[in-house]
Design an enzyme around this catalytic site. Sequence first.
Site: not given
Ligand code: IFM
Length: 462
Positions: A128, A173, A299, A353, A301, A84
């Site tokens: 992005h 995002e 995404n 992500e 985290y 990606r």
């Molecule tokens: O690095 C970023 C990415 O560009 C977008 N999602 C979160 C990642 C980590 O912060």
Amino acid sequence: MNPPPSRYPSHPFAADFVWGVATSAFQIEGAATADGKGESIWDRFCRQPGAIADGSHGDVACDHYHRLEADLDLIADLGVDAYRFSVSWPRVQPAGQGAFNEAGLAFYGRLIDGLAARGIKPYLTLNHWDLPQALQDQGGWARRDTVHRFVDYARHVAARLGDRVAAITTHNEPWVMAVLGHESGLFAPGIRHRGTAMQVAHHLLLSHGLALRALRADACPARLGIVLNLSPIGPATDSPEDAAAARLEDGRCVRWYMDPLFRGQYPADVWQHLGADVPLVHEGDMAAIATPMDFLGINYYTRGVVSASGTWSAQHGGKPLTDMGWEIVPEGLTELLLRLHREWRPPALYVMENGAAFQDTLEHTPEGPRVHDADRVDYIARHIGALDDAVAQGVPVAGYMVWSLMDNFEWASGYAKRFGIVHTDYATLARTPKDSYLWYRGFLRLQAQRRAQAAQAQVPVP
Ligand code: IFM
């Protein structure tokens, strides 16, 4: 290092499950002015004193633009099904409107062909975050005309590259671009105004829907979707005040995007809360935003913990943190995927992500340079396990991508935060696969073996 297979999630994933790795243009390419590239809002933002923690910029980054072939080999050696990446809008259309830059398009053509030659599926993101500065000078995403500029850009890129990629996602995002870019001002273009942020969010969603319609009308063969950054968001305590605060934050971060995309409406509670800061919505906008997608990318985290006295509370319930200060909560991924499936039923889901920043040490050993990033191995393994739990409960997850292929420019944190499974030495630009790269490669080999065994088992015995 090859960690013991017991560390790998035990269930076999579907044979067509897509395993990948992800990057974005501004974070790795560098070559900020090469071959006719225009200025982006991040090029400009990095020049603002104090905007980037280490005072750095993306002029060179990982120099991926000039090291494409070697980086493609790194991706291929990993054994992923998909890569990606994002197209830099100002690289292919320097002013954001009018003339396209053939040299910029040729770079992405080489990237896509190089992936195909190595048997890897390209997943292309159109935006992005690196909006052409020339469009920002005219009002950027707060201006409705930018929606139409994006649709033109999307059509041109899809016409040139769309038949050679597996998927196109419009935006990465939108919450980050809207809120961090226009409400807190921590990210480019550094604006601090909530009403502007909400208008930006609306224009991003609208441009997504209109781009989907246009690409379908143009018979673009790629599968089409968007990528949202989502987290489960809960209250810090049992108090009704914290519960209300968490519900509102969930409305602003999750439902503000999911409801329009899948139900064609903004959540009423957040709309009411915003008062004068609600966006201007034209007739037909909501139907356009809800244009059906082929897949939703998310995404993931960490989770959000909210209290009435101050959102995104600092209390972490004893969970370990990454170098970003984000709690490590793999089960939050399961919870999130189950909720998305239950409440909005996206046709397919991809984790576009997932990964973590840690303080890595490059060690020079007699066998060569090594990075023993056991924390990252553990993070990725546990999140794949959490994903597996969601799949086992019936969520249609079609793919998973690690963020990120290599250490890169981490936006306002500069180069201090390392998310890569490949180490980047910023002095020499040498790449060193970390233990997490070797672990993921081992995991992917195991998946490939299982696929082969399953396929063999299906061959009828003569
Ligand atoms: O690095 C970023 C990415 O560009 C977008 N999602 C979160 C990642 C980590 O912060």
